[in-house]
Design a protein around this motif. Sequence first.
Motif, PDB file in Angstrom:
ATOM      1  N   UNK A  97      50.042  36.283  48.017  1.00  0.00           N
ATOM      2  CA  UNK A  97      49.185  35.300  47.349  1.00  0.00           C
ATOM      3  C   UNK A  97      47.718  35.619  47.644  1.00  0.00           C
ATOM      4  N   UNK A  98      47.266  36.700  47.016  1.00  0.00           N
ATOM      5  CA  UNK A  98      45.889  37.130  47.208  1.00  0.00           C
ATOM      6  C   UNK A  98      45.462  38.014  46.040  1.00  0.00           C
ATOM      7  N   UNK A  99      44.141  38.120  45.876  1.00  0.00           N
ATOM      8  CA  UNK A  99      43.539  39.118  45.010  1.00  0.00           C
ATOM      9  C   UNK A  99      42.812  40.107  45.902  1.00  0.00           C
ATOM     10  N   UNK A 166      37.358  64.957  50.551  1.00  0.00           N
ATOM     11  CA  UNK A 166      37.662  63.585  50.153  1.00  0.00           C
ATOM     12  C   UNK A 166      38.707  62.980  51.082  1.00  0.00           C
ATOM     13  N   UNK A 167      38.685  61.654  51.165  1.00  0.00           N
ATOM     14  CA  UNK A 167      39.662  60.950  52.004  1.00  0.00           C
ATOM     15  C   UNK A 167      40.151  59.705  51.281  1.00  0.00           C
ATOM     16  N   UNK A 168      41.123  59.047  51.895  1.00  0.00           N
ATOM     17  CA  UNK A 168      41.658  57.803  51.338  1.00  0.00           C
ATOM     18  C   UNK A 168      40.915  56.573  51.818  1.00  0.00           C
ATOM     19  N   UNK A 169      39.745  56.747  52.418  1.00  0.00           N
ATOM     20  CA  UNK A 169      38.992  55.618  52.954  1.00  0.00           C
ATOM     21  C   UNK A 169      38.642  54.614  51.858  1.00  0.00           C
ATOM     22  N   UNK A 170      38.858  53.329  52.165  1.00  0.00           N
ATOM     23  CA  UNK A 170      38.682  52.254  51.180  1.00  0.00           C
ATOM     24  C   UNK A 170      37.943  51.074  51.816  1.00  0.00           C
ATOM     25  N   UNK A 171      36.983  50.525  51.081  1.00  0.00           N
ATOM     26  CA  UNK A 171      36.407  49.217  51.402  1.00  0.00           C
ATOM     27  C   UNK A 171      37.096  48.211  50.497  1.00  0.00           C
ATOM     28  N   UNK A 172      37.716  47.215  51.099  1.00  0.00           N
ATOM     29  CA  UNK A 172      38.492  46.247  50.320  1.00  0.00           C
ATOM     30  C   UNK A 172      37.933  44.848  50.496  1.00  0.00           C
ATOM     31  N   UNK A 173      37.638  44.191  49.368  1.00  0.00           N
ATOM     32  CA  UNK A 173      37.301  42.772  49.358  1.00  0.00           C
ATOM     33  C   UNK A 173      38.582  41.993  49.064  1.00  0.00           C
ATOM     34  N   UNK A 174      38.787  40.877  49.777  1.00  0.00           N
ATOM     35  CA  UNK A 174      40.014  40.088  49.624  1.00  0.00           C
ATOM     36  C   UNK A 174      39.696  38.624  49.395  1.00  0.00           C
ATOM     37  N   UNK A 175      40.497  38.021  48.533  1.00  0.00           N
ATOM     38  CA  UNK A 175      40.356  36.590  48.235  1.00  0.00           C
ATOM     39  C   UNK A 175      41.733  35.935  48.283  1.00  0.00           C
ATOM     40  N   UNK A 176      41.841  34.893  49.111  1.00  0.00           N
ATOM     41  CA  UNK A 176      43.076  34.120  49.237  1.00  0.00           C
ATOM     42  C   UNK A 176      42.783  32.682  48.817  1.00  0.00           C
ATOM     43  N   UNK A 181      45.688  25.484  45.482  1.00  0.00           N
ATOM     44  CA  UNK A 181      45.528  26.207  44.222  1.00  0.00           C
ATOM     45  C   UNK A 181      46.659  27.210  43.988  1.00  0.00           C
ATOM     46  N   UNK A 182      47.677  27.163  44.826  1.00  0.00           N
ATOM     47  CA  UNK A 182      48.841  28.031  44.637  1.00  0.00           C
ATOM     48  C   UNK A 182      50.104  27.166  44.662  1.00  0.00           C
ATOM     49  N   UNK A 183      50.284  26.334  43.640  1.00  0.00           N
ATOM     50  CA  UNK A 183      51.414  25.379  43.643  1.00  0.00           C
ATOM     51  C   UNK A 183      52.778  26.053  43.670  1.00  0.00           C
ATOM     52  N   UNK A 184      52.862  27.311  43.256  1.00  0.00           N
ATOM     53  CA  UNK A 184      54.168  27.978  43.248  1.00  0.00           C
ATOM     54  C   UNK A 184      54.555  28.498  44.631  1.00  0.00           C
ATOM     55  N   UNK A 185      53.629  28.449  45.572  1.00  0.00           N
ATOM     56  CA  UNK A 185      53.907  28.978  46.916  1.00  0.00           C
ATOM     57  C   UNK A 185      54.675  27.969  47.751  1.00  0.00           C
ATOM     58  N   UNK A 186      55.677  28.448  48.442  1.00  0.00           N
ATOM     59  CA  UNK A 186      56.399  27.661  49.428  1.00  0.00           C
ATOM     60  C   UNK A 186      55.676  27.867  50.754  1.00  0.00           C
ATOM     61  N   UNK A 187      54.995  26.847  51.207  1.00  0.00           N
ATOM     62  CA  UNK A 187      54.117  26.990  52.364  1.00  0.00           C
ATOM     63  C   UNK A 187      54.869  27.431  53.620  1.00  0.00           C
ATOM     64  N   UNK A 188      56.116  27.117  53.713  1.00  0.00           N
ATOM     65  CA  UNK A 188      56.895  27.483  54.886  1.00  0.00           C
ATOM     66  C   UNK A 188      57.508  28.878  54.757  1.00  0.00           C
TER      67      UNK A 188
END
Length: 348
Positions: A97-99, A166-176, A181-188
């Motif tokens: 449950x993230x972008x 070249x390498x696989x190095x990545x800068x990642x921005x994350x949003x949860x 706002x995630x009614x389909x998620x089972x919190x447990x």
Amino acid sequence: MAQIAKIPVIDISGDGDQEQVAKELVEAAIEHGFIYIKNTGKDIPADAIERAFDLSKKLFKAPLEEKQACTIQKNNRGWSAMQYETLDPATQRVGDFKEAFNFGEFVDGKADQPIPPTIAEEEDQINEFRELCYQLCLKINTLLGIGLQVTPPDFFRDAHLHSKGASGTILRFLYYPPHTETPSADREADVRAGAHSDYGSMTLLFRLKGQAGLEILTQDGKTWAPVPVVPPGTENDPSPPILLNIGDLLSYWTNGLLRSTVHRVVFPGPGKGAVEGETDTEPRYSMAFFCHPVGTTPLTAVPSERVRSYNGGTDEGNPYAERKVLTADEHLMMRLKASYLQLYKDKE
């Protein structure tokens, strides 16, 4: 409330004996795999982190069609939608449950990939922040080489130099998004990011005060411990400490001597062990810099007597620590195929 994770805080800013700092860093990497890097502002200024978080928020608020036009590809760059990535496919009912948005290398200050028009004017800012993270990782790699008495001591640092390939190095921005706002998620039962260990050499993780969710699996292999954004003793620092964790590749590279620790991000509701003062009532943002060596780097055992003489290994229960690949790129590809089931199923 669950007991918080016991993770050491180490100051690598250069004010002390660097050989002693290197020794402390290596011992923490062996024992814990996660280390708080005290953020004095010398390596990455607090205002640079704040501006990067502001840019991340702006990116995730961009129109959906802009983000979709930058959908993640097999080069591990671009946008992944909610539930697109599944970090623990063996146990997860649905995807994370993230972008997320991954930035690869920049060439002459320009991203070597599509980026949303909403943030196009800040392209140089992304590059600058990525460079700060890269330089900090080079510094940490140097310290690890000293602490492990590698011959030569700049072995790790040299393997990560952009000038060598070249390498696989990545800068990642994350949003949860918050649970509301995630009614389909089972919190447990569901998680925001499935249990996993990171893929590369090391990860720098930046978090915001008050935003809960990160947990690590303790050494008993059963208990999850929450990881505070602000551990005791760092409350007055310019910004929260940077969380460093050892990745599978570095664990693999050192014959399992350095620990690659499993972690996850949860909905920290009742009974989930949330840290006092941290909640998931607001959106959670984080930034991760996944540092990888040059892709063609052979992952033969590190030239260190301590590594050569280590027989403990960490491959038990961790298939990504088994000696079955030859280069950094092969190691990364093995992990990506396991996480992005849709991407590789759809295009192979």
